[in-house]
Design a protein around this motif. Structure first.
Motif, PDB file in Angstrom:
ATOM      1  N   MET A   1      48.089 -43.210  -8.742  1.00 12.34           N
ATOM      2  CA  MET A   1      47.576 -44.343 -10.102  1.00 12.34           C
ATOM      3  C   MET A   1      47.560 -45.687  -8.858  1.00 12.34           C
ATOM      4  SD  MET A   1      49.975 -43.346 -13.769  1.00 12.34           S
ATOM      5  CE  MET A   1      51.274 -42.738 -12.890  1.00 12.34           C
ATOM      6  N   SER A   2      46.791 -45.435  -8.255  1.00 13.06           N
ATOM      7  CA  SER A   2      47.003 -46.882  -7.769  1.00 13.06           C
ATOM      8  C   SER A   2      46.546 -48.142  -8.647  1.00 13.06           C
ATOM      9  CB  SER A   2      46.820 -47.294  -6.471  1.00 13.06           C
ATOM     10  OG  SER A   2      45.449 -47.049  -6.226  1.00 13.06           O
ATOM     11  N   ARG A   3      45.665 -48.145  -9.459  1.00 13.40           N
ATOM     12  CA  ARG A   3      45.244 -48.658 -10.227  1.00 13.40           C
ATOM     13  C   ARG A   3      46.284 -49.322 -10.858  1.00 13.40           C
ATOM     14  NH1 ARG A   3      45.159 -45.874 -14.732  1.00 13.40           N
ATOM     15  NH2 ARG A   3      44.847 -43.378 -14.580  1.00 13.40           N
ATOM     16  N   VAL A   4      47.243 -48.794 -11.554  1.00 16.27           N
ATOM     17  CA  VAL A   4      48.433 -49.183 -12.282  1.00 16.27           C
ATOM     18  C   VAL A   4      49.098 -50.260 -11.660  1.00 16.27           C
ATOM     19  CG1 VAL A   4      47.845 -47.637 -14.241  1.00 16.27           C
ATOM     20  CG2 VAL A   4      49.536 -47.395 -12.226  1.00 16.27           C
ATOM     21  N   PHE A   5      48.993 -50.479  -9.787  1.00 12.56           N
ATOM     22  CA  PHE A   5      49.708 -50.997  -9.199  1.00 12.56           C
ATOM     23  C   PHE A   5      49.540 -51.314  -8.341  1.00 12.56           C
ATOM     24  CE2 PHE A   5      54.131 -51.326  -6.785  1.00 12.56           C
ATOM     25  CZ  PHE A   5      54.714 -52.750  -7.490  1.00 12.56           C
ATOM     26  N   HIS A   6      50.041 -52.815  -8.432  1.00 16.56           N
ATOM     27  CA  HIS A   6      49.106 -53.346  -6.704  1.00 16.56           C
ATOM     28  C   HIS A   6      49.731 -54.702  -6.418  1.00 16.56           C
ATOM     29  CE1 HIS A   6      47.114 -55.103 -10.098  1.00 16.56           C
ATOM     30  NE2 HIS A   6      46.490 -54.002 -10.577  1.00 16.56           N
ATOM     31  N   SER A   7      49.649 -55.149  -5.219  1.00 17.89           N
ATOM     32  CA  SER A   7      50.242 -56.311  -4.886  1.00 17.89           C
ATOM     33  C   SER A   7      50.324 -57.721  -6.146  1.00 17.89           C
ATOM     34  CB  SER A   7      49.970 -57.371  -3.525  1.00 17.89           C
ATOM     35  OG  SER A   7      48.255 -56.990  -3.571  1.00 17.89           O
ATOM     36  N   ASP A   8      49.113 -58.110  -6.813  1.00 18.58           N
ATOM     37  CA  ASP A   8      49.154 -58.533  -8.508  1.00 18.58           C
ATOM     38  C   ASP A   8      50.688 -57.833  -9.138  1.00 18.58           C
ATOM     39  OD1 ASP A   8      47.087 -60.190  -6.907  1.00 18.58           O
ATOM     40  OD2 ASP A   8      45.312 -59.319  -7.839  1.00 18.58           O
ATOM     41  N   SER A   9      50.941 -57.262  -8.944  1.00 16.45           N
ATOM     42  CA  SER A   9      52.198 -56.513 -10.266  1.00 16.45           C
ATOM     43  C   SER A   9      53.704 -56.963  -9.254  1.00 16.45           C
ATOM     44  CB  SER A   9      51.665 -55.523  -9.928  1.00 16.45           C
ATOM     45  OG  SER A   9      50.484 -55.238  -9.991  1.00 16.45           O
ATOM     46  N   ILE A  10      53.488 -57.817  -8.630  1.00 18.62           N
ATOM     47  CA  ILE A  10      54.472 -57.893  -7.600  1.00 18.62           C
ATOM     48  C   ILE A  10      55.188 -59.536  -7.194  1.00 18.62           C
ATOM     49  CG2 ILE A  10      55.762 -57.371  -5.086  1.00 18.62           C
ATOM     50  CD1 ILE A  10      53.850 -55.150  -5.283  1.00 18.62           C
ATOM     51  N   LEU A  11      56.783 -59.735  -8.017  1.00 17.79           N
ATOM     52  CA  LEU A  11      56.710 -61.105  -7.479  1.00 17.79           C
ATOM     53  C   LEU A  11      58.434 -60.702  -6.816  1.00 17.79           C
ATOM     54  CD1 LEU A  11      57.212 -63.230 -11.400  1.00 17.79           C
ATOM     55  CD2 LEU A  11      55.760 -63.307  -9.150  1.00 17.79           C
ATOM     56  N   LEU A  12      58.208 -61.161  -6.344  1.00 17.81           N
ATOM     57  CA  LEU A  12      59.870 -60.974  -5.209  1.00 17.81           C
ATOM     58  C   LEU A  12      60.062 -62.598  -5.069  1.00 17.81           C
ATOM     59  CD1 LEU A  12      58.234 -60.091  -1.940  1.00 17.81           C
ATOM     60  CD2 LEU A  12      59.091 -58.857  -3.607  1.00 17.81           C
ATOM     61  N   ASN A  13      61.924 -62.318  -4.303  1.00 21.45           N
ATOM     62  CA  ASN A  13      62.920 -63.272  -5.015  1.00 21.45           C
ATOM     63  C   ASN A  13      62.676 -64.344  -6.011  1.00 21.45           C
ATOM     64  OD1 ASN A  13      64.928 -64.410  -3.534  1.00 21.45           O
ATOM     65  ND2 ASN A  13      62.895 -65.754  -2.320  1.00 21.45           N
ATOM     66  N   GLN A  14      63.508 -63.763  -7.112  1.00 20.39           N
ATOM     67  CA  GLN A  14      63.011 -65.067  -8.283  1.00 20.39           C
ATOM     68  C   GLN A  14      64.366 -64.765  -9.092  1.00 20.39           C
ATOM     69  OE1 GLN A  14      59.742 -66.122  -9.116  1.00 20.39           O
ATOM     70  NE2 GLN A  14      59.942 -65.078  -7.379  1.00 20.39           N
ATOM     71  N   ALA A  15      64.809 -65.454  -9.682  1.00 20.56           N
ATOM     72  CA  ALA A  15      65.626 -65.538 -10.510  1.00 20.56           C
ATOM     73  C   ALA A  15      65.945 -66.079 -11.951  1.00 20.56           C
ATOM     74  CB  ALA A  15      66.972 -66.934 -10.226  1.00 20.56           C
ATOM     75  N   PHE A  16      66.627 -65.651 -12.984  1.00 23.28           N
ATOM     76  CA  PHE A  16      66.200 -65.733 -13.839  1.00 23.28           C
ATOM     77  C   PHE A  16      67.836 -66.112 -15.028  1.00 23.28           C
ATOM     78  CE2 PHE A  16      63.509 -63.001 -12.641  1.00 23.28           C
ATOM     79  CZ  PHE A  16      61.882 -62.968 -13.793  1.00 23.28           C
ATOM     80  N   GLU A  17      67.872 -66.760 -16.114  1.00 23.90           N
ATOM     81  CA  GLU A  17      69.611 -67.382 -16.639  1.00 23.90           C
ATOM     82  C   GLU A  17      69.539 -66.168 -17.522  1.00 23.90           C
ATOM     83  OE1 GLU A  17      69.492 -71.126 -18.307  1.00 23.90           O
ATOM     84  OE2 GLU A  17      68.432 -71.707 -16.353  1.00 23.90           O
ATOM     85  N   ASP A  18      68.178 -65.287 -17.937  1.00 25.40           N
ATOM     86  CA  ASP A  18      69.399 -64.603 -18.490  1.00 25.40           C
ATOM     87  C   ASP A  18      67.867 -63.373 -18.570  1.00 25.40           C
ATOM     88  OD1 ASP A  18      67.034 -65.275 -20.598  1.00 25.40           O
ATOM     89  OD2 ASP A  18      68.437 -66.413 -21.339  1.00 25.40           O
ATOM     90  N   LYS A  19      68.268 -61.569 -19.636  1.00 29.20           N
ATOM     91  CA  LYS A  19      67.426 -60.838 -19.790  1.00 29.20           C
ATOM     92  C   LYS A  19      66.094 -61.502 -19.886  1.00 29.20           C
ATOM     93  CE  LYS A  19      69.650 -58.820 -23.672  1.00 29.20           C
ATOM     94  NZ  LYS A  19      70.598 -57.210 -24.031  1.00 29.20           N
ATOM     95  N   ILE A  20      66.465 -62.029 -21.035  1.00 32.61           N
ATOM     96  CA  ILE A  20      64.960 -62.237 -22.354  1.00 32.61           C
ATOM     97  C   ILE A  20      64.189 -62.621 -21.472  1.00 32.61           C
ATOM     98  CG2 ILE A  20      64.298 -63.348 -24.332  1.00 32.61           C
ATOM     99  CD1 ILE A  20      65.955 -61.871 -24.700  1.00 32.61           C
ATOM    100  N   SER A  21      64.676 -64.375 -20.315  1.00 28.31           N
ATOM    101  CA  SER A  21      63.507 -64.491 -19.718  1.00 28.31           C
ATOM    102  C   SER A  21      62.932 -63.720 -18.330  1.00 28.31           C
ATOM    103  CB  SER A  21      64.254 -65.578 -19.013  1.00 28.31           C
ATOM    104  OG  SER A  21      65.011 -66.478 -19.847  1.00 28.31           O
ATOM    105  N   ALA A  22      63.715 -62.955 -18.191  1.00 28.78           N
ATOM    106  CA  ALA A  22      63.352 -61.247 -17.293  1.00 28.78           C
ATOM    107  C   ALA A  22      62.259 -60.537 -17.934  1.00 28.78           C
ATOM    108  CB  ALA A  22      64.699 -60.831 -16.964  1.00 28.78           C
ATOM    109  N   ILE A  23      62.705 -59.973 -19.108  1.00 26.41           N
ATOM    110  CA  ILE A  23      61.892 -59.007 -20.140  1.00 26.41           C
ATOM    111  C   ILE A  23      60.140 -60.109 -20.295  1.00 26.41           C
ATOM    112  CG2 ILE A  23      61.490 -58.248 -22.173  1.00 26.41           C
ATOM    113  CD1 ILE A  23      64.292 -57.539 -21.510  1.00 26.41           C
ATOM    114  N   LYS A  24      60.774 -60.941 -20.485  1.00 25.16           N
ATOM    115  CA  LYS A  24      59.448 -62.372 -20.904  1.00 25.16           C
ATOM    116  C   LYS A  24      58.546 -62.410 -19.807  1.00 25.16           C
ATOM    117  CE  LYS A  24      60.470 -64.960 -24.762  1.00 25.16           C
ATOM    118  NZ  LYS A  24      60.923 -66.352 -24.798  1.00 25.16           N
ATOM    119  N   LYS A  25      59.058 -62.262 -18.367  1.00 23.00           N
ATOM    120  CA  LYS A  25      58.402 -62.963 -17.184  1.00 23.00           C
ATOM    121  C   LYS A  25      57.535 -61.146 -16.973  1.00 23.00           C
ATOM    122  CE  LYS A  25      56.758 -65.592 -13.484  1.00 23.00           C
ATOM    123  NZ  LYS A  25      55.561 -66.311 -14.403  1.00 23.00           N
TER     124      LYS A  25
END
Length: 143
Positions: free
Chosen positions: A1-25
């Motif tokens: 299923m490589s078509r559903v997950f690739h490098s453009d799908s990934i963010l490293l080293n992120q920070a969020f103030e709350d879970k809503i912000s994380a879910i939105k991102k």
């Protein structure tokens, strides 16, 4: 299923103030990939309000409620590494946020594969400390 997950799908080293912000991102990545309409993000937040999307082992897997399928254009997975974690409730700190949108039965297939990977603490630790997108792709290669 490589078509559903690739490098453009990934963010490293992120920070969020709350879970809503994380879910939105996690949802915004899926929008950018052309997988969902913005309404799906609302459903992801609603899902967490009704039943926590935190699955344990430092992982949250936001996904939509039943009925939100109409907002999914294509199956996709977003991956966000949060080194300092984000709270999903008492004693529920997520260091990995993995958003999913699946067309038809792919939703369950993606969830099943993620559940297997997320039960392996060795793999979770490698994902938490990965320095490159390639490392993440290698660990989640079965997606």
């Amino acid at each position: 299923m490589s078509r559903v997950f690739h490098s453009d799908s990934i963010l490293l080293n992120q920070a969020f103030e709350d879970k809503i912000s994380a879910i939105k991102k996690a949802g915004e990545i899926l929008i950018d990939l052309g997988c969902i309409q913005s309404e799906y993000i609302d459903s992801m937040i609603e899902r967490d309000e009704k039943i926590s999307v935190y699955i344990g082992n430092g992982v949250a897997i936001p996904h939509g409620m039943a009925g939100s399928e109409k907002y999914i254009k294509a199956s996709g997975v977003s991956f966000i590494q949060v080194p300092k974690g984000v709270s999903f409730g008492p004693d529920k700190i997520a260091y990995l946020i993995i958003g999913i949108a699946g067309v038809d039965e792919e939703h369950l297939e993606i969830l099943a594969k993620l559940a297997i990977t997320c039960s392996d603490m060795g793999k979770i630790e490698k994902l938490r400390t990965a320095k490159t997108k390639e490392e993440v792709l290698e660990i989640l290669s079965d997606l």
